[in-house]
Structure formats: C-alpha cells, structure tokens
Design a protein around this motif. Structure first.
Motif, PDB file in Angstrom:
ATOM      1  N   ILE A  49      37.802 -10.426   4.873  1.00  0.00           N
ATOM      2  CA  ILE A  49      37.124  -9.255   5.576  1.00  0.00           C
ATOM      3  C   ILE A  49      36.974  -8.113   4.544  1.00  0.00           C
ATOM      4  CG2 ILE A  49      37.795  -7.176   7.122  1.00  0.00           C
ATOM      5  CD1 ILE A  49      39.156  -9.371   8.870  1.00  0.00           C
ATOM      6  N   PHE A  50      38.011  -7.960   3.416  1.00  0.00           N
ATOM      7  CA  PHE A  50      38.068  -6.920   2.396  1.00  0.00           C
ATOM      8  C   PHE A  50      36.665  -7.283   1.663  1.00  0.00           C
ATOM      9  CE2 PHE A  50      38.561  -6.397  -2.294  1.00  0.00           C
ATOM     10  CZ  PHE A  50      38.582  -5.003  -2.197  1.00  0.00           C
ATOM     11  N   MET A  51      36.145  -8.313   1.558  1.00  0.00           N
ATOM     12  CA  MET A  51      35.295  -8.843   0.437  1.00  0.00           C
ATOM     13  C   MET A  51      33.663  -8.309   1.271  1.00  0.00           C
ATOM     14  SD  MET A  51      35.903 -12.558  -0.759  1.00  0.00           S
ATOM     15  CE  MET A  51      34.373 -12.802  -1.675  1.00  0.00           C
ATOM     16  N   TYR A  52      33.864  -7.772   2.424  1.00  0.00           N
ATOM     17  CA  TYR A  52      32.581  -7.365   3.327  1.00  0.00           C
ATOM     18  C   TYR A  52      32.697  -5.956   3.465  1.00  0.00           C
ATOM     19  CZ  TYR A  52      31.347 -12.248   4.326  1.00  0.00           C
ATOM     20  OH  TYR A  52      31.115 -13.877   4.149  1.00  0.00           O
ATOM     21  N   TRP A  53      33.855  -5.127   2.957  1.00  0.00           N
ATOM     22  CA  TRP A  53      33.974  -3.863   3.302  1.00  0.00           C
ATOM     23  C   TRP A  53      32.825  -3.081   2.479  1.00  0.00           C
ATOM     24  CZ3 TRP A  53      34.791   0.566   0.367  1.00  0.00           C
ATOM     25  CH2 TRP A  53      35.066   1.747   0.898  1.00  0.00           C
ATOM     26  N   GLY A  54      32.315  -2.050   3.256  1.00  0.00           N
ATOM     27  CA  GLY A  54      31.290  -1.101   2.413  1.00  0.00           C
ATOM     28  C   GLY A  54      29.814  -1.337   3.002  1.00  0.00           C
ATOM     29  N   TRP A  55      29.474  -2.427   3.760  1.00  0.00           N
ATOM     30  CA  TRP A  55      28.143  -2.382   4.226  1.00  0.00           C
ATOM     31  C   TRP A  55      27.746  -1.142   4.985  1.00  0.00           C
ATOM     32  CZ3 TRP A  55      27.939  -2.144   9.448  1.00  0.00           C
ATOM     33  CH2 TRP A  55      29.322  -2.463  10.189  1.00  0.00           C
ATOM     34  N   ASP A  56      28.805  -0.513   5.813  1.00  0.00           N
ATOM     35  CA  ASP A  56      28.254   0.470   6.536  1.00  0.00           C
ATOM     36  C   ASP A  56      27.962   1.824   5.931  1.00  0.00           C
ATOM     37  OD1 ASP A  56      31.009   0.241   5.910  1.00  0.00           O
ATOM     38  OD2 ASP A  56      31.491   2.133   6.854  1.00  0.00           O
ATOM     39  N   THR A  57      27.890   1.914   4.397  1.00  0.00           N
ATOM     40  CA  THR A  57      27.232   2.699   3.802  1.00  0.00           C
ATOM     41  C   THR A  57      25.881   3.132   4.161  1.00  0.00           C
ATOM     42  OG1 THR A  57      28.804   2.568   1.813  1.00  0.00           O
ATOM     43  CG2 THR A  57      26.890   3.621   1.555  1.00  0.00           C
ATOM     44  N   CYS A  58      25.285   2.205   4.472  1.00  0.00           N
ATOM     45  CA  CYS A  58      23.958   2.166   4.921  1.00  0.00           C
ATOM     46  C   CYS A  58      23.606   3.124   6.107  1.00  0.00           C
ATOM     47  CB  CYS A  58      23.204   0.752   5.478  1.00  0.00           C
ATOM     48  SG  CYS A  58      23.251  -0.565   4.103  1.00  0.00           S
ATOM     49  N   LEU A  59      24.936   3.128   6.978  1.00  0.00           N
ATOM     50  CA  LEU A  59      24.783   3.986   8.033  1.00  0.00           C
ATOM     51  C   LEU A  59      25.232   5.446   7.795  1.00  0.00           C
ATOM     52  CD1 LEU A  59      23.925   2.578  10.766  1.00  0.00           C
ATOM     53  CD2 LEU A  59      24.953   1.118   9.322  1.00  0.00           C
ATOM     54  N   THR A  60      26.079   5.636   6.824  1.00  0.00           N
ATOM     55  CA  THR A  60      26.348   6.798   6.629  1.00  0.00           C
ATOM     56  C   THR A  60      25.301   7.767   5.699  1.00  0.00           C
ATOM     57  OG1 THR A  60      27.605   6.060   4.504  1.00  0.00           O
ATOM     58  CG2 THR A  60      29.034   6.493   6.459  1.00  0.00           C
ATOM     59  N   ALA A  61      24.484   7.129   5.471  1.00  0.00           N
ATOM     60  CA  ALA A  61      23.130   7.478   4.641  1.00  0.00           C
ATOM     61  C   ALA A  61      21.986   7.762   5.659  1.00  0.00           C
ATOM     62  CB  ALA A  61      22.765   6.825   3.358  1.00  0.00           C
ATOM     63  N   ASN A  62      22.380   7.869   6.848  1.00  0.00           N
ATOM     64  CA  ASN A  62      21.473   7.448   8.030  1.00  0.00           C
ATOM     65  C   ASN A  62      20.420   8.765   7.918  1.00  0.00           C
ATOM     66  OD1 ASN A  62      23.128   9.383   9.263  1.00  0.00           O
ATOM     67  ND2 ASN A  62      23.634   7.810  10.692  1.00  0.00           N
ATOM     68  N   GLU A  63      21.224  10.024   7.859  1.00  0.00           N
ATOM     69  CA  GLU A  63      20.319  11.207   7.935  1.00  0.00           C
ATOM     70  C   GLU A  63      19.353  11.226   6.707  1.00  0.00           C
ATOM     71  OE1 GLU A  63      22.365  14.510   9.173  1.00  0.00           O
ATOM     72  OE2 GLU A  63      23.701  13.615  10.425  1.00  0.00           O
ATOM     73  N   GLU A  64      19.504  10.683   5.830  1.00  0.00           N
ATOM     74  CA  GLU A  64      18.577  10.676   4.589  1.00  0.00           C
ATOM     75  C   GLU A  64      17.714   9.589   4.502  1.00  0.00           C
ATOM     76  OE1 GLU A  64      21.804  12.042   1.319  1.00  0.00           O
ATOM     77  OE2 GLU A  64      22.600  11.021   3.359  1.00  0.00           O
ATOM     78  N   THR A  65      17.622   8.639   5.540  1.00  0.00           N
ATOM     79  CA  THR A  65      16.866   7.514   5.371  1.00  0.00           C
ATOM     80  C   THR A  65      15.666   7.448   6.259  1.00  0.00           C
ATOM     81  OG1 THR A  65      19.006   6.003   5.342  1.00  0.00           O
ATOM     82  CG2 THR A  65      17.038   5.016   5.992  1.00  0.00           C
ATOM     83  N   ILE A  66      14.372   7.057   5.663  1.00  0.00           N
ATOM     84  CA  ILE A  66      13.195   6.966   6.555  1.00  0.00           C
ATOM     85  C   ILE A  66      13.464   6.184   7.692  1.00  0.00           C
ATOM     86  CG2 ILE A  66      10.925   6.373   6.553  1.00  0.00           C
ATOM     87  CD1 ILE A  66      11.102   6.455   3.443  1.00  0.00           C
ATOM     88  N   GLY A  67      13.294   6.561   8.998  1.00  0.00           N
ATOM     89  CA  GLY A  67      13.520   6.131  10.308  1.00  0.00           C
ATOM     90  C   GLY A  67      14.984   5.821  10.462  1.00  0.00           C
ATOM     91  N   SER A  68      15.597   7.235  10.587  1.00  0.00           N
ATOM     92  CA  SER A  68      17.160   7.214  10.757  1.00  0.00           C
ATOM     93  C   SER A  68      17.694   6.331  11.857  1.00  0.00           C
ATOM     94  CB  SER A  68      17.724   8.579  10.438  1.00  0.00           C
ATOM     95  OG  SER A  68      17.035   9.308  11.856  1.00  0.00           O
TER      96      SER A  68
END
Length: 519
Positions: free
Chosen positions: A241-260
């Motif tokens: 589980i530790f090895m997958y931690w961090g993928w949610d960074t995609c979501l924390t950058a949502n307000e700066e993403t095209i098609g948030s």
C-alpha cells in the motif's frame, strides 16, 4: 463550469469555493498527460521498488507479485471514490474538503491533518534518499570510495539534504508549469531505465552467470492465497500500500488542471495502471533472475533488501548501464520530492481558505499563482523535521517512516467512507451510482481500515520498526498515534481561534461547489 448556489455561505469561503480562479491558483496549467505524470512522479516507482522489493520478498517470498496486486485493489477502489467526489467538488482541498462535507468539520480537519503529516514524513524520507543516492552516484562516476563515504558524514549529509529540499521547494513555488516540465524528463527516465532492467533481467535469467539463483516463472506468484500465513500477507500488504501512495496528487492539483472535474480522476487511474504494471514487471523479472532467498543476490538478503537496485545494478545491467539505475533512483526520489509539495501546500491552502488554519496560508503568489507561503512552510517544516530527527536518533527517523502507513490508511479510508456517505441518497438511482459511488468506495475503506487496525496492533510490539520502545510500547506506535494526537491538539486550538469553521458555518454540505455543465 458554473458555480451553483446550493445554500448560504459566510466568511472568506463565500467567494473562494471551487476552481482555481476562486483561490487564485493558476487554472488550466496541466492537461491529462501532465496530471498523470505528476501522479506517477509523486509515487516515485523506482525509489519504491529499490526500497521495498527486498522487504516484501522477505515477508511473502515468491508471492511478492501477488501482494503488489492485492495492495493495488484497495487503492483502485479508493481512486473511484476520489473520481466521483472530484466530479462534483473539484476543490484542491480534496480529502479535507470532501470529508468535511460528508462528516462535519472535526472529522474533516483530522483527515486533512493525516494527509499533511504523512506528506511531511514522506518529504523528509525522500530528501534523505535523494541525498544518499547523490553521493553514491558521484562515487560511482568518479570511482572514488571516499566520495561515497561523504554521505556518512552527518554534517555533509544534512547540508546536501537541505540543498535538495530548497531546490524542490523553489521549483514547486514557481508553479505547475515548471513542475510539469521537470517531471516529463524525470518520469520518462525512470520508466525507460526500469524497462531496460526488466528486459535484461528476463533475458539473463537461467544463464550460467545466474544458474544458482534463477527461478522459472510460475503463475502461482500471482496467487495471494499461496502466502504462507495471514500475518505475512498483512505485513506485505502494508508495504505494498505504501508503494502506491501519492497517486492522489493528480486530484489535489485539480483546480490547476484542464477539465478540473474529470481530467484529474482519469489521470489518477492512468497513473495507477502504469504503477501496477511497472511493479509487476519489475517484481517478476527480479525474482526470475535472483529469486527471493536471503543469501547472495537473493531479494530477501537483509544486507541488501533495503536497497535492491544497488546490489543488482552491476550484475544485471553491467558496469556502464548499471549507473543508469543509480541515476533512475536519484531521479525518482528527486522528482517525488518536488511533486510531493503539491498535495501538502494545496491542502493547507484549502484549510486556510475555509478558516480551518490561519488566514496567512491562503495567500497565493500573484505571479506564479501558487500557494507560496504554504509551499515554503512545507519546505521549512521538512528541513527542520529531517534535521532534528537525524541529529536526535536514526532509530527515531526510521520509526517515523514506519508510522507513515498508519497515516496513509487513515485519510484514504476516511475519504472512501466520505464518498459513500455523501452520495447515499443517489445510490439507488442506477447500477453505476451504486457501484462507483457506494460499493467500491465502501469496500476500499473497509480494506484500508482493516490494514489500519492490523498495523496499529503490530506497532504496539517493540520489535516493529527499529526495535526501540517507550515504557514497553513500540516506538512506531508511540510516534504514529502521537502524531495523530498532535493533530487533535492543534484542532482544539484552531477551534478557539476559528469557531465559525468548527460550527459548520464556513464549509458544509450546502456550501456552493463548482460543477460541470453537461453539453
């Protein structure tokens, strides 16, 4: 996108909910590919593999690939929760904001705290790893053992670490565009080198040079029920589980993403598929060439299990290409060090915007449109934390890293449950709503809660982690639970400074959110 007024709102949050424009972040800075790359980068696949392949093999033997798959399952289920919540609330506070709306301000505050403290621990660990590999690579290139030994000099190690933290902070401070440009190169390098390692390992498996260690591939390696004991399985699962931690960074950058509303969720799923594919391919290839034994080049050898690639680089890839593996680990740690500032800075920004933290952290740089103060504060906190822990005790630093799994399961599970609860009135509308808004998030939350409880029980034993204890209780337990209790204390203090937030007047289920208009 339009802001729907779903109810009254008071205070600063009234004009700062939703999209990048509300908080001042740089909107439309990242597309689907850039978002997925940032997600992969934060996880740091090459670093995770070199530090976890050996320990996982030591726990579950040849069933290591099966455990990688098992660890992927709860993360995938939770990723659906993030996707569904982000569609209706594309807010950079992610877990904090969503959990507040589902369960109220106190549960949401603690969920945000879990994310923040986990990220600070990870940043400290990544900085230390990047420093060690910097001097290891310098020694390999110069063929000078004394250069490698500089990493053992505590003063040199700390100063190098602080320099790397400063550089990562500066890049993150300059915004998502700068972050994206650096990450394309570093992530591309990691994946290419991993592919070369996998191809060469499979090609050399069974050759005369590895006759004593090679193992023929078996489909049983992918069967989690073949693990020798439930205790070994849960220990391996915690590492996975530790090895997958961090993928949610995609979501924390949502307000700066095209098609948030849609792009971050899709990027997270792409990132996770890339990660599980990389982990399975590398794990299988490594076992085929050196096995999972605890002698020689075996993955579970305690002398090399904490840095597998350092031992396998030369034998598998040769002296010249082997250096690329050192470069890839350094690039992995450095890239993740830089992108890991994204979730902590934007979570702090959102918490401050909604008056859950001091107002000063809601300031956004007028030129770079980043949460400048929050980013710098995260960098300073990481530098201080790592320096103090290194000077006080290496054992304390190790135990702090072991406590990380507790924080990860804590806030991921809360977010998953928040999804099922927030959408509870919609679950009977269709099979899709029931599955993706209710069933999958609920299962993911239950699985991570089970790992949380099992890890909490294991941490009580002083043998867990470095082996140190406090009054007979394992140091990892004391640190893990202690850090969560620190969050409770800070929350109580903020409750006196910002009573409106904790009365539910600033952020609640009726607070306006941004939604995407259907064409």
């Amino acid at each position: 996108m339009t802001q729907l007024d779903a109810g009254p709102s008071t205070g600063r949050a009234a004009d700062t909910t939703g999209g990048g424009g509300g908080k001042g972040l740089g909107g439309n800075s990242v597309g689907l590919l850039g978002s997925a790359v940032i997600g992969v980068s934060t996880v740091a696949p090459v670093y995770c593999l070199t530090s976890t392949l050996g320990s996982t093999a030591g726990e579950v033997g040849l069933q290591m690939p099966a455990v990688f798959l098992a660890g992927f399952l709860p993360m995938l289920l939770v990723a659906f929760a993030y996707r569904e919540l982000n569609k209706v609330m594309p807010d950079c506070g992610t877990s904090f904001t969503w959990t507040v709306k589902a369960f109220g301000p106190r549960v949401g505050w603690m969920c945000g705290w879990g994310l923040v403290i986990a990220t600070i621990i990870v940043l400290s660990n990544l900085a230390g790893v990047a420093t060690s590999y910097f001097w290891l690579l310098a020694g390999e290139i110069s063929n000078n053992a004394s250069v490698v030994a500089l990493d053992d000099n505590k003063a040199v190690h700390i100063l190098t670490c602080l320099a790397l933290i400063a550089a990562a902070t500066a890049i993150s401070y300059r915004g998502m565009t700068a972050t994206k440009g650096v990450q394309y190169t570093l992530v591309g390098l990691q994946l290419v080198v991993l592919a070369v390692f996998v191809v060469m390992a499979v090609a050399k498996a069974g050759s005369a040079d590895f006759a004593g260690t090679s193992v023929d591939f078996s489909w049983s390696w992918l069967n989690p029920f073949s693990v020798q004991s439930f205790g070994a399985f849960t220990a391996g699962l915690s590492l996975s589980i530790f090895m997958y931690w961090g993928w949610d960074t995609c979501l924390t950058a949502n307000e700066e993403t095209i098609g948030s509303d849609k792009t971050p969720g899709r990027a997270a799923l792409i990132a996770m598929v890339v990660l599980v594919g990389s982990y399975l391919a590398t794990g299988v290839a490594a076992q085929m060439i050196v096995g999972s034994g605890d002698k020689g080049l075996g993955l579970a050898n305690p002398e090399t299990s904490d840095n597998v690639f350092a031992a396998l680089a030369g034998p598998v890839m040769g002296p010249t290409l082997g250096i690329l593996l050192f470069v890839a680990v350094l690039a992995s740690a450095a890239a993740s060090l830089q992108t890991t500032f994204i979730p902590v800075a934007r979570t702090v920004l959102a918490m401050s915007t909604y008056e859950a933290l001091p107002a000063s952290y809601a300031r956004v740089h007028p030129k770079f449109r980043t949460p400048g103060r929050a980013t710098v504060t995260a960098g300073v906190a990481t530098a201080v934390f790592y320096t103090v822990m290194t000077l006080v005790s290496e054992h304390v630093l190790v135990d702090t890293i072991y406590a990380l799994g507790l924080m990860i399961c804590f806030y991921y599970a809360l977010t998953a449950f928040a999804c099922a609860w927030y959408f509870k009135a919609e679950l009977r509308r269709s099979v899709r709503d029931f599955t993706f808004k209710g069933l999958f998030p609920l299962l993911g939350g239950v699985l991570l809660s089970a790992v949380f409880i099992k890890t909490l029980v294991d941490m009580w034993n002083p043998a867990y982690g470095s082996g140190s204890s406090v009054l007979g209780i394992g140091s990892v337990f004391v640190i893990g639970v202690g850090l969560l209790l620190v969050g409770v204390v800070i929350m109580l203090v903020m409750g006196r400074r910002s009573p409106a937030f904790f009365r539910g007047e600033i952020l609640n289920r009726e607070t306006p959110v941004l939604v995407v208009e259907e064409p």
